[in-house]
Design a protein around this motif. Sequence first.
Motif, PDB file in Angstrom:
ATOM      1  N   LEU A   1      -3.274 -49.973  34.517  1.00  0.00           N
ATOM      2  CA  LEU A   1      -1.941 -49.400  34.320  1.00  0.00           C
ATOM      3  C   LEU A   1      -1.988 -47.878  34.392  1.00  0.00           C
ATOM      4  O   LEU A   1      -1.128 -47.248  35.021  1.00  0.00           O
ATOM      5  CB  LEU A   1      -1.382 -49.842  32.963  1.00  0.00           C
ATOM      6  CG  LEU A   1      -0.932 -51.292  32.889  1.00  0.00           C
ATOM      7  CD1 LEU A   1      -0.634 -51.698  31.461  1.00  0.00           C
ATOM      8  CD2 LEU A   1       0.306 -51.492  33.758  1.00  0.00           C
ATOM      9  N   ALA A   2      -2.992 -47.297  33.752  1.00  0.00           N
ATOM     10  CA  ALA A   2      -3.113 -45.844  33.791  1.00  0.00           C
ATOM     11  C   ALA A   2      -3.338 -45.384  35.232  1.00  0.00           C
ATOM     12  O   ALA A   2      -2.771 -44.371  35.670  1.00  0.00           O
ATOM     13  CB  ALA A   2      -4.259 -45.389  32.898  1.00  0.00           C
ATOM     14  N   ALA A   3      -4.139 -46.135  35.977  1.00  0.00           N
ATOM     15  CA  ALA A   3      -4.396 -45.771  37.364  1.00  0.00           C
ATOM     16  C   ALA A   3      -3.126 -45.899  38.191  1.00  0.00           C
ATOM     17  O   ALA A   3      -2.837 -45.067  39.066  1.00  0.00           O
ATOM     18  CB  ALA A   3      -5.495 -46.655  37.943  1.00  0.00           C
ATOM     19  N   ALA A   4      -2.348 -46.945  37.899  1.00  0.00           N
ATOM     20  CA  ALA A   4      -1.092 -47.138  38.625  1.00  0.00           C
ATOM     21  C   ALA A   4      -0.148 -45.968  38.390  1.00  0.00           C
ATOM     22  O   ALA A   4       0.600 -45.553  39.275  1.00  0.00           O
ATOM     23  CB  ALA A   4      -0.434 -48.446  38.189  1.00  0.00           C
ATOM     24  N   ALA A   5      -0.198 -45.419  37.159  1.00  0.00           N
ATOM     25  CA  ALA A   5       0.634 -44.268  36.858  1.00  0.00           C
ATOM     26  C   ALA A   5       0.017 -42.981  37.395  1.00  0.00           C
ATOM     27  O   ALA A   5       0.630 -41.923  37.352  1.00  0.00           O
ATOM     28  CB  ALA A   5       0.853 -44.155  35.348  1.00  0.00           C
ATOM     29  N   GLY A   6      -1.219 -43.082  37.865  1.00  0.00           N
ATOM     30  CA  GLY A   6      -1.899 -41.907  38.398  1.00  0.00           C
ATOM     31  C   GLY A   6      -2.326 -40.935  37.319  1.00  0.00           C
ATOM     32  O   GLY A   6      -2.434 -39.736  37.551  1.00  0.00           O
ATOM     33  N   GLN A   7      -2.571 -41.445  36.107  1.00  0.00           N
ATOM     34  CA  GLN A   7      -2.921 -40.568  34.989  1.00  0.00           C
ATOM     35  C   GLN A   7      -4.129 -41.101  34.249  1.00  0.00           C
ATOM     36  O   GLN A   7      -4.529 -42.248  34.434  1.00  0.00           O
ATOM     37  CB  GLN A   7      -1.737 -40.480  34.011  1.00  0.00           C
ATOM     38  CG  GLN A   7      -0.472 -39.931  34.598  1.00  0.00           C
ATOM     39  CD  GLN A   7      -0.603 -38.473  34.991  1.00  0.00           C
ATOM     40  OE1 GLN A   7      -1.461 -37.747  34.483  1.00  0.00           O
ATOM     41  NE2 GLN A   7       0.239 -38.030  35.915  1.00  0.00           N
ATOM     42  N   ASP A   8      -4.739 -40.268  33.405  1.00  0.00           N
ATOM     43  CA  ASP A   8      -5.736 -40.762  32.465  1.00  0.00           C
ATOM     44  C   ASP A   8      -5.443 -40.147  31.107  1.00  0.00           C
ATOM     45  O   ASP A   8      -4.579 -39.280  30.993  1.00  0.00           O
ATOM     46  CB  ASP A   8      -7.152 -40.421  32.939  1.00  0.00           C
ATOM     47  CG  ASP A   8      -7.358 -38.936  33.028  1.00  0.00           C
ATOM     48  OD1 ASP A   8      -7.522 -38.302  31.977  1.00  0.00           O
ATOM     49  OD2 ASP A   8      -7.323 -38.400  34.156  1.00  0.00           O
ATOM     50  N   TYR A   9      -6.154 -40.601  30.084  1.00  0.00           N
ATOM     51  CA  TYR A   9      -5.738 -40.196  28.739  1.00  0.00           C
ATOM     52  C   TYR A   9      -6.461 -38.962  28.213  1.00  0.00           C
ATOM     53  O   TYR A   9      -6.286 -38.582  27.068  1.00  0.00           O
ATOM     54  CB  TYR A   9      -5.862 -41.362  27.756  1.00  0.00           C
ATOM     55  CG  TYR A   9      -7.265 -41.836  27.464  1.00  0.00           C
ATOM     56  CD1 TYR A   9      -8.012 -41.267  26.441  1.00  0.00           C
ATOM     57  CD2 TYR A   9      -7.837 -42.882  28.185  1.00  0.00           C
ATOM     58  CE1 TYR A   9      -9.288 -41.706  26.159  1.00  0.00           C
ATOM     59  CE2 TYR A   9      -9.103 -43.329  27.907  1.00  0.00           C
ATOM     60  CZ  TYR A   9      -9.832 -42.735  26.895  1.00  0.00           C
ATOM     61  OH  TYR A   9     -11.093 -43.183  26.621  1.00  0.00           O
TER      62      TYR A   9
ATOM     63  N   LEU B   1       9.474 -36.298  29.828  1.00  0.00           N
ATOM     64  CA  LEU B   1       9.525 -37.577  30.526  1.00  0.00           C
ATOM     65  C   LEU B   1       9.980 -37.391  31.975  1.00  0.00           C
ATOM     66  O   LEU B   1      10.872 -36.585  32.252  1.00  0.00           O
ATOM     67  CB  LEU B   1      10.507 -38.471  29.759  1.00  0.00           C
ATOM     68  CG  LEU B   1      10.719 -39.926  30.141  1.00  0.00           C
ATOM     69  CD1 LEU B   1      10.904 -40.714  28.861  1.00  0.00           C
ATOM     70  CD2 LEU B   1      11.941 -40.080  31.009  1.00  0.00           C
ATOM     71  N   GLY B   2       9.360 -38.102  32.906  1.00  0.00           N
ATOM     72  CA  GLY B   2       9.756 -37.964  34.301  1.00  0.00           C
ATOM     73  C   GLY B   2       8.956 -38.886  35.195  1.00  0.00           C
ATOM     74  O   GLY B   2       8.211 -39.745  34.707  1.00  0.00           O
ATOM     75  N   ALA B   3       9.108 -38.728  36.502  1.00  0.00           N
ATOM     76  CA  ALA B   3       8.449 -39.613  37.461  1.00  0.00           C
ATOM     77  C   ALA B   3       6.932 -39.442  37.403  1.00  0.00           C
ATOM     78  O   ALA B   3       6.174 -40.391  37.619  1.00  0.00           O
ATOM     79  CB  ALA B   3       8.950 -39.324  38.875  1.00  0.00           C
ATOM     80  N   GLU B   4       6.490 -38.239  37.100  1.00  0.00           N
ATOM     81  CA  GLU B   4       5.052 -37.959  37.051  1.00  0.00           C
ATOM     82  C   GLU B   4       4.435 -38.552  35.785  1.00  0.00           C
ATOM     83  O   GLU B   4       3.434 -39.246  35.820  1.00  0.00           O
ATOM     84  CB  GLU B   4       4.855 -36.447  37.082  1.00  0.00           C
ATOM     85  CG  GLU B   4       3.448 -36.008  37.343  1.00  0.00           C
ATOM     86  CD  GLU B   4       3.082 -36.129  38.819  1.00  0.00           C
ATOM     87  OE1 GLU B   4       1.913 -35.933  39.118  1.00  0.00           O
ATOM     88  OE2 GLU B   4       3.953 -36.430  39.651  1.00  0.00           O
ATOM     89  N   HIS B   5       5.086 -38.235  34.647  1.00  0.00           N
ATOM     90  CA  HIS B   5       4.610 -38.734  33.352  1.00  0.00           C
ATOM     91  C   HIS B   5       5.675 -39.663  32.784  1.00  0.00           C
ATOM     92  O   HIS B   5       6.690 -39.218  32.276  1.00  0.00           O
ATOM     93  CB  HIS B   5       4.337 -37.566  32.404  1.00  0.00           C
ATOM     94  CG  HIS B   5       3.256 -36.664  32.896  1.00  0.00           C
ATOM     95  ND1 HIS B   5       1.921 -36.960  32.766  1.00  0.00           N
ATOM     96  CD2 HIS B   5       3.315 -35.495  33.574  1.00  0.00           C
ATOM     97  CE1 HIS B   5       1.202 -36.002  33.311  1.00  0.00           C
ATOM     98  NE2 HIS B   5       2.016 -35.110  33.817  1.00  0.00           N
ATOM     99  N   TRP B   6       5.401 -40.976  32.868  1.00  0.00           N
ATOM    100  CA  TRP B   6       6.417 -41.994  32.596  1.00  0.00           C
ATOM    101  C   TRP B   6       6.993 -41.931  31.204  1.00  0.00           C
ATOM    102  O   TRP B   6       8.146 -42.277  30.981  1.00  0.00           O
ATOM    103  CB  TRP B   6       5.839 -43.382  32.872  1.00  0.00           C
ATOM    104  CG  TRP B   6       5.500 -43.574  34.313  1.00  0.00           C
ATOM    105  CD1 TRP B   6       5.753 -42.696  35.335  1.00  0.00           C
ATOM    106  CD2 TRP B   6       4.854 -44.679  34.900  1.00  0.00           C
ATOM    107  NE1 TRP B   6       5.292 -43.190  36.511  1.00  0.00           N
ATOM    108  CE2 TRP B   6       4.736 -44.419  36.286  1.00  0.00           C
ATOM    109  CE3 TRP B   6       4.353 -45.887  34.396  1.00  0.00           C
ATOM    110  CZ2 TRP B   6       4.133 -45.309  37.165  1.00  0.00           C
ATOM    111  CZ3 TRP B   6       3.762 -46.780  35.270  1.00  0.00           C
ATOM    112  CH2 TRP B   6       3.659 -46.489  36.660  1.00  0.00           C
TER     113      TRP B   6
END
Lengths: 296, 329
Positions: free
Chosen positions: A33-41, A64-69
């Motif tokens: 899921l994190a990869a799908a969002a293109g982010q890591d924690y 909040l936005g398209a980059e950071h859900w």
Amino acid sequence: MTVLRRLRGDRGFLAGAVVALLMVLVAVAAPLLAAAAGQDYTTYHDNLLDSARGGVPLGRFGGLGAEHWLGVEPATGRDLFARVVYGARVSLGVAVGATLLQVLFGVLVGTAAGLGGRWADAALTRVVDLVLAVPSLVLAISLLAIVPTDWPRPLLLAAVIAILGWGGTARITRGETLSLRTRDYVAAARLSGAGRFRIARREIAPGLAAPVLTYAALLLPTNMISEAGLSFLGVGVRPPTPSWGQMLSTATTWFRADPMYVLVPGGLLFLTLLAFVLVANGLRRALDPRQSEVLR
Amino acid sequence: MIGYLVRRLGGAVLVLFGLSLLLYGLFYLAPSDPAILTCGKGCTPDRLAEVRHAMGVDEPAATQYAHFVRGLVGGRDYPAGPATRHCPAPCLGYSFETDQPVTRLLLDRLPVSASLALGAEVLALTAGIGAGVLSGLHRYRWLDRIVNGLVLAGYAVPVFLVGLLLLLLFCVQLQWLPFPSYVPLTTDPLAWAQNLLLPWVALAVIQTAAYARLTRAGIQETLAEEHIRTARAYGLPERRIIWRRALRGALLPLVTLTAIDLAAVMTSAVLTETMFGLPGVGQLLVGAVNQIDLPVVVGVTLLAGLLIVAANTVADLLYRAVDPRVELR
């Protein structure tokens, strides 16, 4: 299968089960899921913070936005979606682990007390009383503070919660065992020459399944609250590993400026807990229809 | 009765003994040396030895523990430079961090925790019994639903989450209340209550739901009993039946539950105090734990253990007092 039919007709149970399953899936698939969002924690995003206001996320609703859900964390700018998704792993993992351990200890001690002789029963019951009389939250805090910080934290949390919380399961198992052993079919097994262990395994254990399952189902959300509380107090998982309780603890200093940082992990925690309580409630009603009253 | 009390007391001593032994053992096994923290930066080996001696951590664990128990029962003397200082019984030692007697630290903090726990319990009882009676008489269907929903939700919200949401709503959004900060009851009763209102509500939510459910079940059960039917047959007014007969039967189980809950509420106040920044015993513990302040941690744990054991004993005695059929073992 009347139990299954009853469960299928219970709307509360169904809703709870769906949400609970979803949360388990989220926890298992956290990296995907994190990869799908293109982010890591762990990545800091300083550019998304308002340094003039002490590090509150820029933009509405916590960035909040398209980059950071779900927006970003105040002060660090780490992606909130990735953090809550990984946080689900800690929350559920620790709670499930602790519950399994509690059931294991509790059932072993409870059946031993119920089937053992008078002295074994008296001794084990004293031990259970002792475990139940211990101020568990206070002791858990002390225990977790003492152990070295480089031990695997989630495992430790599960173990501490389990060690301080198996008394209830043991008490219930003992009571059920005492009542089951007076049944005719157990007497028949004993007369036919079955040993204690065989009776415990073949005759008593099946009868224990329903009461232990209903009790364990309610233990799970309780353990989840314990994990969140301990992490909230700063003795839970260590940063940078995220946990919902730990995020809420940080949120106590940020909730004025960034309410989203309370609402996201808090809402998820509440939703997950509610789902598991509904499941537990449904299981109880289905397995023990005489007790129509909610819980306990 | 006396035999029961003696046995209970013996059990209590055993629990507390086990607790303190466990904590001492674990702290001794833990690799961190509290003397290094106390000694601070630029600590010479000589100075460290001195500090360790003053703290009493240079002796073997068993000796330390024996000293601790002796101090608890009869007080003890601590070396402080050339002189000694006396710590009267019940002596829990001096805090490694602040060098104050732990007993005094606990006594200073206790009023805050007690205010919090007692207030929350009173609130939960009033609201819980009220809602339980109303929904038990089936006067208000919507109340029934609210109680049911609250019971479920009560199992699903941690105290600190309720606290955060309350703060967010009443202090930030609506700005009806100031941010809680503790004011002693003796200084200003009104400010005391106003500041504790949100912590009380946060701590009471779960208990309220439990009490409401219990009262409702109790009322319905008692109303179905024979003596109620007899009273109705005698033509007693319905209001009198409910208040004098049904309520009494329904509140029986609550009496003991309250005694047990009070201790539980006091320990879960750790979270509430940390959440709202109230200077109670719980906050003392959380601070001490981060500083490896062994005497304070042991002191708070023993106090909590004592409270729970005492509450259980009181609950048993109360149960016996309200229901003579019960036998104490």
